[in-house]
Write an enzyme that holds these catalytic residues in place. Structure first.
Site, PDB file in Angstrom:
ATOM      1  N   GLY B  86       6.868  -4.755   6.421  1.00  0.00           N
ATOM      2  CA  GLY B  86       5.138  -5.157   5.575  1.00  0.00           C
ATOM      3  C   GLY B  86       5.267  -3.845   4.743  1.00  0.00           C
ATOM      4  O   GLY B  86       6.331  -2.661   4.918  1.00  0.00           O
ATOM      5  N   LEU B  87       4.237  -3.437   4.275  1.00  0.00           N
ATOM      6  CA  LEU B  87       3.963  -2.323   3.852  1.00  0.00           C
ATOM      7  C   LEU B  87       4.486  -2.166   2.058  1.00  0.00           C
ATOM      8  O   LEU B  87       4.903  -0.790   2.087  1.00  0.00           O
ATOM      9  CB  LEU B  87       4.003  -0.623   4.637  1.00  0.00           C
ATOM     10  N   CYS B  88       4.752  -3.426   2.056  1.00  0.00           N
ATOM     11  CA  CYS B  88       5.586  -3.370   0.467  1.00  0.00           C
ATOM     12  C   CYS B  88       4.374  -3.945  -0.625  1.00  0.00           C
ATOM     13  O   CYS B  88       4.925  -5.212  -1.681  1.00  0.00           O
ATOM     14  CB  CYS B  88       6.174  -4.214   0.332  1.00  0.00           C
ATOM     15  N   GLY B  89       2.851  -4.030  -0.538  1.00  0.00           N
ATOM     16  CA  GLY B  89       1.827  -4.487  -1.502  1.00  0.00           C
ATOM     17  C   GLY B  89       1.982  -6.013  -1.406  1.00  0.00           C
ATOM     18  O   GLY B  89       2.215  -6.708  -0.166  1.00  0.00           O
TER      19      GLY B  89
END
Lengths: 139, 286
Positions: B86-89
């Site tokens: 994750g952590l990709c907008g």
């Protein structure tokens, strides 16, 4: 200068060779073939083996390929090389493995598809993002 | 000065978070460049094989491969490419939205569907959705190899060949530029061969050993190459999206620190003022 033919050797992951050659030798499934310029259009799978390019002036280039496809047009030879050894049973094994992984991952699955719920969850997430953005503007 | 100490620890923790997001941003930036290089490297093969398939589309082999024949659609297969982490907008969320719309549409038409997922985010999403997943490939890392996806693609192709599904679609992110990634869905099978308009006269290849065998191995590879390029492109998208997301996180942390610093200074100031007035008050009383 002798007649030449353009040769491209590519694999799915990178370009291996692109340039002119006087003669191309490739390990087709029916036996090794030699392609000279203005060869008639031909298409054939390749066996794992060695592709040899005669670049003229006694220069040669060798490439090892683990199978692939050879496409010949009068002035262009394209070799689509595989990056791994391919065989039906190997592909089958890979397929079975991919299936198994999915089954293992789904071990605790409930059956009916609930698009409405998923959509509600996404809507909630979107509302959260909108709220955060509003907060940011206010600051 | 009880409040001041709390604010100081808060500033410290925000600073630490900013350090992490800054590092993630820089890592994603360098990984994105490498992913873009791989995208470029995969292009020649994809173009060549597309050309060859295009030629085949305009020539007339005596054998019609099942991948080239359209049939009424009762059930479709969807290959969804997502990221592992994750952590990709909004990269994955945007894709899921599109998938949901499509599923809704299919549902209305009475078309059934099943999925092959590439990337663990997609696996979790479809699992929660309760959708039938017939194969999956995840944890491919930053350098996916074609061997990683062959199995999953083969499962789809097999169930197409056996007549279980009537069309295969691929959905993934398209790398427009660093700031923009677009969700794109396209039909894989039946193959929509782009006819080569430049070919005036019809000519055909010599098929060796015969057209059936050649077409079989060629079309398998063609579809694998399409999926592979999409996977590589998705990695580039992931890195770009993460870079942008982490940059904005770092910026936000900077703003937060500035604000906290202001509050801290005010607090400190008022504490000093209070102390002085207490001393002055005390002196006046004596």
């Amino acid at each position: 200068m002798a007649m030449t033919i353009h040769v491209d050797i590519v694999s799915a992951e990178e370009q291996i060779f692109s340039g002119l050659a006087e003669m191309v030798y490739a390990p087709a499934v029916m036996g090794e073939v030699g392609i000279a310029p203005r060869h008639t259009p031909l298409i054939s799978p390749l066996k794992p083996g060695e592709v040899r390019l005669d670049l003229g002036n006694g220069k040669e280039e060798f490439f090892f390929i683990s199978g692939g496809i050879l496409e010949v047009q009068p002035h262009v030879v394209t070799i689509l090389s595989d990056t791994a050894i391919r065989a039906d049973d190997l592909d089958e094994a890979a397929a079975i493995e991919a299936k198994k992984r999915a089954e293992a991952a789904l071990a605790d699955q409930h059956s009916d598809i609930d698009i409405a719920r998923a959509r509600a969850e996404i809507a909630a997430a979107a509302a959260q993002i909108a709220a955060i953005q509003k907060l940011k503007i206010r600051r | 000065m009880a409040g001041a100490k709390e604010i100081r620890t808060k500033i410290k923790s925000v600073q630490n978070t900013a350090k992490i997001t800054k590092a993630m941003q820089m890592v994603a930036a360098s990984k994105m460049r490498r992913a873009q290089d791989r995208m470029q490297a995969a292009r020649p093969y994809a173009e060549k094989i597309r050309k060859v398939v295009g030629h085949l589309g305009s020539s007339h082999p005596e054998y019609k491969h099942p991948f080239l024949i359209e049939r009424p659609i009762r059930k479709v297969g969807l290959i969804a490419i997502t990221t592992d982490r994750g952590l990709c907008g909004g990269l994955n969320i945007n894709l899921f939205k599109k998938v949901l719309n499509q599923l809704d549409e299919w549902d209305k038409q009475g078309v059934k569907f099943e999925a092959v997922t590439i990337g663990s985010k997609g696996l979790n999403f479809f699992k929660r959705l309760g959708m039938k997943i017939i194969a999956e490939a995840s944890h491919l890392g930053d350098r996916p190899e074609i061997t990683d996806i062959i199995g999953s693609v083969q499962v789809m192709l097999k169930s197409y060949e056996s007549g279980d599904i009537d069309a295969i679609y691929l959905i993934g992110n398209n790398f427009v530029n660093t700031m923009t990634q677009q969700v794109k869905m396209r039909q894989l099978v039946p193959v929509v061969a782009s006819r080569d308009e430049n070919l005036k006269h019809h000519w055909d290849y010599i098929y060796e050993p015969d057209s059936k065998e050649v077409l079989d191995s060629l079309l398998d590879r063609y579809i694998e190459s399409l999926v592979y390029t999409a996977v590589v492109e998705n990695v580039a998208c992931e890195m770009a999206a993460r870079m942008v997301a982490m940059k904005s996180a770092t910026d936000n942390a900077g703003d937060l620190i500035k604000e906290l610093q202001l509050i801290y200074n005010k607090e400190r100031q008022s504490a000093i003022t209070q102390e002085i007035s207490e001393i002055v008050g005390g002196a006046a009383a004596v």
